[in-house]
Design an enzyme around this catalytic site. Structure first.
Site, PDB file in Angstrom:
ATOM      1  N   GLY A 121      -4.044  28.755   9.076  1.00 50.02           N
ATOM      2  CA  GLY A 121      -2.723  28.420   8.532  1.00 50.02           C
ATOM      3  C   GLY A 121      -2.556  26.867   7.986  1.00 50.02           C
ATOM      4  O   GLY A 121      -1.665  26.097   8.231  1.00 50.02           O
TER       5      GLY A 121
ATOM      6  N   ASN B 174      11.306  25.784  -3.688  1.00 48.80           N
ATOM      7  CA  ASN B 174      12.505  25.848  -2.670  1.00 48.80           C
ATOM      8  C   ASN B 174      12.705  24.398  -2.300  1.00 48.80           C
ATOM      9  O   ASN B 174      13.260  24.397  -1.006  1.00 48.80           O
ATOM     10  CB  ASN B 174      12.490  26.970  -1.797  1.00 48.80           C
ATOM     11  CG  ASN B 174      11.096  26.923  -0.922  1.00 48.80           C
ATOM     12  OD1 ASN B 174      10.443  26.116  -1.231  1.00 48.80           O
ATOM     13  ND2 ASN B 174      10.981  28.137  -0.448  1.00 48.80           N
TER      14      ASN B 174
END
Length: 554
Positions: free
Chosen positions: A409, A463
């Protein structure tokens, strides 16, 4: 067989080529420059210089996901430690990366000289100790051990599917190779015929008593060579099946009995029902990880499982050792062909999800249109953020490869990994889905893509920060904000004189138009997709709730 003027560098490169490696990623440094001369003149291995060592490690990781293995070159200390995060990801997610580190000449090391890129204490063993934790084999080459040690490390990497660490002193690269063997002898997993027969007998008994049988597969099935055997099985046997997110793309998602992605309690209700309520659940290469199970929310009874791992199988609580994964899969395939008529035959319908029509883009609208844009054979690369969790809901066309790094990750992984994947498979379309926060870490490799004439399609999801972190904690805290960049000018800045297809879209109709225009695009495409800061895919919302609860637990 001896060859005139044949050096250790040549032998290493020839061995890399023999195992299917065609490119070497990395950054030059003074301790690896002589070796690089051999790379440049090698008939098979091509040099792929990267913007930094971390990006090179990510690129090698992406390469290893679609090729037999990958190779990475750094210099000692400063270079290898910059790459260590990427190598750790390859170790965690079972990818064979050959990490070659150029080190000072052996005479300098033995004398304990205060060489640059060292810690200044005359001890050149520090970095090898660090590397030992994230590699399955390590060596420092000498003229005497080079042939045997190169072979040993390559065999280890390919067998264990994990990185290896190879120190190449600058003077040893130019040392003569006196003799060497021919084809590299690869290790094969041990098969115990008695253990296999006992497994088949117990599996037959368990499957005969079942009414509902399902299959759940994950990424280790791909890493250990079971992809083709699994799909052959599912072609001949009517078995509802699913993957976890890390194994997405492993199975043919166009198959009528493919359920979708299993994510524990966050799964679609039908996926959850078929997987968790099966009388017998066959699991192949599955690892349950917090981020892909909504915080370990899977409700699976081990007593109902046949769990196939790389060299071991469990039926309930009973363990069968020395059974390679592919052998176990093929054995169950044959059993299921005989027994399937005794099971309840599944009828699976996939609901059509309605898309709420708005003019401004949303996560829901974006993923709806990306679904229509995908083609068979695409390589879809996502980062560990909204892009990964949104892509989890896609139904991949046949032959697609899905690349995500859900265990390690490391944000920013995806862009250099996409570079590595397209270098490996230039004939395939690469679609990269990356958030603005992740892209700011590694976007320099966009310059390498353009330099090398690659044509990935990049969707930059803007975003305005770390939406994946906002969903977990601190939605309005400024530590989840990032600097706002003028993204559409970036491709031109990173590759002077190169032409790109660059657009910025804020509305649904703009995205639709751009997707149509990219139908025959022969350039790198860079599309900035502007999305609301707090808009997140449903799966991420569910996973974030579980992670927040676990992180806050006392």
């Amino acid at each position: 067989m001896m060859e005139s003027n044949y050096k250790v560098a040549d032998y290493l490169l020839d061995r890399l080529a023999q195992v299917g490696i065609r490119h070497l990623f990395g950054v030059p440094g003074d301790f690896n420059l002589h070796f690089l001369d051999h790379v440049i003149s090698h008939p098979v291995i091509q040099w792929m210089g990267c913007a930094n060592e971390l990006n090179a490690a990510y690129a090698a990781d992406g390469y290893a996901r679609v090729m037999p293995a990958a190779a990475l070159l750094t210099t000692v200390g400063v270079g290898e430690l910059s790459a260590i995060n990427g190598i750790a990801g390859s170790y965690a997610e079972y990818l064979p990366v050959i990490h070659i580190v150029g080190t000072p000449a052996l005479s300098s090391q033995k004398a304990g000289q205060l060489i640059h890129h060292s810690l200044g204490d005359g001890d050149f063993g520090h970095f090898a100790h660090m590397a030992k934790e994230i590699s399955c084999a390590q060596t420092s080459l000498t003229a005497e051990n080079a042939v045997a040690e190169i072979d040993r490390l390559l065999v280890a990497a390919l067998y264990q599917r994990r990185p290896v660490y190879l120190q190449l002193p600058s003077n040893i690269a130019e040392a003569d190779v006196v003799t060497h063997s021919g084809i590299l002898a690869l290790s094969q997993p041990i098969l115990s015929p008695s253990s296999l027969q006992a497994f088949i007998d117990d599996a037959r008994e368990k499957l005969q008593s079942a009414h509902r049988v399902a299959l759940l597969a994950d990424f280790l099935a791909d890493r250990f060579g079971a992809r083709q055997s699994l799909n052959n099985w599912l072609t001949e046997v009517n078995l509802p099946h699913s993957t976890l997110l890390m194994g997405k793309g492993l199975l043919d998602e166009s198959h009528p009995l493919f359920l979708g992605t299993y994510a524990g309690a966050a799964s679609d209700i039908k996926v959850k029902e078929y997987i968790e309520e099966a009388d017998v659940l066959v699991m192949v290469g599955v690892q349950f990880i917090d981020t892909i199970t909504a915080g370990f929310s899977q409700h699976i009874n081990q007593d109902n499982c046949i769990d196939i791992q790389p060299e071991q199988v469990r039926i309930g609580r009973k363990v069968f050792n020395q059974i390679p994964m592919v052998v176990a899969v093929q054995a169950l395939h044959e059993l299921c062909k005989v027994l399937q008529n005794e099971w309840q035959q599944p009828v699976i319908t996939h609901p059509i999800r309605e898309v709420v029509q708005h003019s401004l883009l949303s996560q829901q609208a974006f993923w709806h249109h990306i679904q229509q844009f995908l083609l068979p054979g695409d390589i879809v690369v996502t980062d560990q953020g909204t892009s990964c969790f949104g892509a989890a809901g896609l139904n991949l066309p046949a032959g697609c490869t899905f690349v995500a790094q859900s265990l390690w990750g490391s944000i920013g992984f995806s862009l250099p990994a996409a570079y590595g994947a397209q270098v490996a498979q230039p004939q395939r379309r690469v679609i990269l889905l990356v958030g603005d926060g992740a892209a700011q870490l590694t976007v320099q490799e966009l310059g390498s893509m353009l330099r090398d004439g690659l044509t990935p399609i990049i969707f930059l999801l803007n975003n305005q920060g770390y939406t994946v972190e906002r969903a977990i904690h601190g939605p309005h805290q400024r530590y989840n904000d990032i600097a706002q960049w003028d993204w559409t000018h970036l491709p031109q800045a990173l590759a002077l004189g190169k032409q790109t297809f660059t657009r910025r879209v804020t509305r649904v109709d703009e995205l639709q138009q751009v997707l149509l225009q990219m139908g025959n695009c022969q350039q790198l495409a860079f599309i900035e997709v502007v999305l609301p800061p707090m808009d997140a895919p449903e799966l991420l919302v569910n996973v974030a709730k579980s992670l927040q609860a676990r992180n806050a637990a006392i």
